[in-house]
Structure formats: structure tokens, C-alpha cells
Design an enzyme around this catalytic site. Structure first.
Site, short mmCIF file in Angstrom:
data_model
loop_
_atom_site.label_atom_id
_atom_site.label_comp_id
_atom_site.label_asym_id
_atom_site.label_seq_id
_atom_site.Cartn_x
_atom_site.Cartn_y
_atom_site.Cartn_z
N LYS A 10 0.82 -1.20 0.00
CA LYS A 10 0.00 0.00 0.00
C LYS A 10 0.87 1.27 0.00
CE LYS A 10 -2.82 -1.84 3.28
NZ LYS A 10 -4.05 -1.99 4.12
N TYR A 50 -12.52 -2.24 -1.91
CA TYR A 50 -12.91 -2.28 -0.50
C TYR A 50 -14.43 -2.28 -0.31
CZ TYR A 50 -8.13 -1.69 1.27
OH TYR A 50 -6.81 -1.88 1.61
N PHE A 58 -14.52 3.47 9.01
CA PHE A 58 -13.22 3.87 8.48
C PHE A 58 -13.15 3.85 6.95
CE2 PHE A 58 -12.98 -0.69 9.60
CZ PHE A 58 -12.64 -1.25 8.37
N THR A 92 -4.16 -8.08 10.95
CA THR A 92 -4.51 -6.77 10.39
C THR A 92 -4.08 -5.63 11.31
OG1 THR A 92 -6.41 -7.74 9.24
CG2 THR A 92 -6.45 -5.35 9.60
N ARG A 103 3.81 -7.14 9.11
CA ARG A 103 3.24 -6.11 9.99
C ARG A 103 3.87 -6.14 11.37
NH1 ARG A 103 -2.61 -7.87 7.77
NH2 ARG A 103 -2.89 -6.31 6.11
N ASN A 113 -0.92 -0.37 7.63
CA ASN A 113 -0.39 -1.72 7.92
C ASN A 113 0.32 -2.33 6.72
OD1 ASN A 113 -2.62 -2.29 6.38
ND2 ASN A 113 -3.65 -3.58 7.89
N HIS A 116 -1.89 -5.49 1.85
CA HIS A 116 -3.21 -6.12 1.79
C HIS A 116 -3.03 -7.45 1.09
CE1 HIS A 116 -7.44 -6.84 0.83
NE2 HIS A 116 -6.97 -7.28 -0.33
N GLU A 127 -10.37 -10.31 -6.67
CA GLU A 127 -9.40 -9.21 -6.60
C GLU A 127 -8.38 -9.27 -7.75
OE1 GLU A 127 -9.64 -8.35 -1.80
OE2 GLU A 127 -7.85 -9.33 -2.58
P1 CMP Z 1 -6.56 -4.45 4.46
O1 CMP Z 1 -6.06 -5.84 4.58
O2 CMP Z 1 -6.08 -3.61 3.34
O3 CMP Z 1 -8.17 -4.51 4.39
C1 CMP Z 1 -8.99 -3.53 4.94
C2 CMP Z 1 -8.22 -2.44 5.56
O4 CMP Z 1 -8.95 -1.56 6.35
C3 CMP Z 1 -7.22 -3.04 6.51
O5 CMP Z 1 -6.20 -3.69 5.81
C4 CMP Z 1 -6.78 -1.82 7.29
O6 CMP Z 1 -5.74 -1.12 6.64
C5 CMP Z 1 -8.05 -0.99 7.26
N1 CMP Z 1 -8.69 -0.96 8.54
C6 CMP Z 1 -9.27 -1.97 9.19
N2 CMP Z 1 -9.77 -1.55 10.37
C7 CMP Z 1 -9.49 -0.25 10.45
C8 CMP Z 1 -9.74 0.73 11.41
N3 CMP Z 1 -10.40 0.45 12.54
N4 CMP Z 1 -9.30 1.97 11.17
C9 CMP Z 1 -8.66 2.26 10.02
N5 CMP Z 1 -8.40 1.36 9.06
C10 CMP Z 1 -8.82 0.12 9.27
#
Ligand code: CMP
Length: 154
Positions: A10, A50, A58, A92, A103, A113, A116, A127
Site C-alpha cells: 500500500k 474495499y 473507516f 490486520t 506487519r 499496515n 493487503h 481481486e
Molecule cells: P486491508 O487488509 O487492506 O483490508 C482492509 C483495511 O482496512 C485493513 O487492511 C486496514 O488497513 C483498514 N482498517 C481496518 N480496520 C481499520 C480501522 N479500525 N481503522 C482504520 N483502518 C482500518
């Protein structure tokens, strides 16, 4: 079973100059890169990627973040690639991610993080179709495959 999965390094990974090191982890594990590109994501692609999070508080911030700077999309192939990559990425929430995961070693907060990855083979298919045209995914073999991909029971 041989699977393909989608990974995004990302915008935080690109900005922190971690693309090479993150890709190296997947390569060193033995996974095969079958698709790779740098993408400046537009809002439409971000919202489709998403879509399952559309109702989450979020969501707006997530779309804002993922469109804020280029990311690297890659398709990886290997035995049980979906689960293997999820394990390599770690939880995550980085504060729950084990040391030794991407991570757990390199990230601190959930909104940044770094990576993905598809969470199931069905999601991976969706995807991969979203991020890559069929001709952008390249099937091939490598000299090292006989050292990392021996058939089970061989
Ligand atoms: P990802 O695996 O890209 O899939 C969904 C993303 O949403 C996740 O990683 C995080 O980067 C993001 N995410 C999940 N929970 C939160 C949260 N509480 N606040 C901000 N971002 C979030």
C-alpha cells in the site's frame, strides 16, 4: 493446492521505501511473482476493492489513504498461496501481529499496515480480476522450482 493471490504494497510501503524488502520476503519464501505493477489508484477502483467495508466507519479514510499515493499490486502463485501470504503479512492490527510477520516487524497502526492480501481463494479470484487484465498475469516456471515446489509426497 496451487493458488494465486493478490497482494497490495500500500502507499505507506511505497513511501517508506519498503517495496523491495517486502517483495523479497515473498520471493525468498518461494512464491512466484506472476503479476506486478505500480498503480495510482482512482476512487472507483478503491471503492470496488474495499466494497465489503463500505458501511464501516473507516471506509472514507481507507479510500482516501489508498488513493493518496501510488501502490504496488502483485499477484503471487504457490501452494496454498492465499493462507501462506496472510500468515506472512500478520494480523490486520499490527499491535496483534507476531514478530517475523511483515506487519509485526514493520508496522504499528491498522490504518498504515503496509500490505493487503486476499483473504480466501474466492476473494483472490475477484481481486485478481479487479487489478489485473488476463494478459498481465504471466504463467512460467523457474529453475529453482524443483528446489522449493517438489510435489507433496515426492
Ligand atoms: P486491508 O487488509 O487492506 O483490508 C482492509 C483495511 O482496512 C485493513 O487492511 C486496514 O488497513 C483498514 N482498517 C481496518 N480496520 C481499520 C480501522 N479500525 N481503522 C482504520 N483502518 C482500518
Amino acid at each position: 493446492m496451487t493458488e494465486r493471490t493478490l497482494v497490495l504494497v500500500k502507499p505507506d510501503g511505497v513511501q517508506r521505501l519498503l517495496v523491495g524488502r517486502i517483495l523479497a520476503r515473498y520471493e525468498e519464501r518461494g512464491l512466484r511473482i506472476v503479476g506486478l505493477k505500480l498503480v495510482q489508484v482512482d476512487r472507483d477502483l478503491a471503492e470496488r476493492h474495499y466494497a465489503v467495508h463500505r458501511e464501516k466507519p473507516f471506509f472514507a479514510g481507507l479510500v482516501e489513504f489508498i488513493t493518496s499515493a501510488p501502490l504496488v499490486a502483485l499477484a503471487l502463485e504457490g501452494p496454498d498461496a492465499v493462507a501462506v501470504v496472510r500468515t506472512m503479512n500478520g494480523a490486520t492490527r499490527p499491535n496483534q501481529a507476531d514478530p517475523g510477520t511483515i506487519r509485526g516487524d514493520l508496522a504499528l497502526v491498522t490504518s498504515q499496515n503496509l500490505v493487503h492480501a486476499s483473504d480466501s481463494p474466492e476473494t483472490a479470484q475477484f481481486e485478481l480480476d479487479l487489478w489485473f487484465r488476463p494478459e498481465e498475469l504471466v504463467g512460467y516456471t523457474r529453475e529453482i522450482d524443483r528446489w522449493v515446489l517438489a510435489p507433496e509426497g515426492a
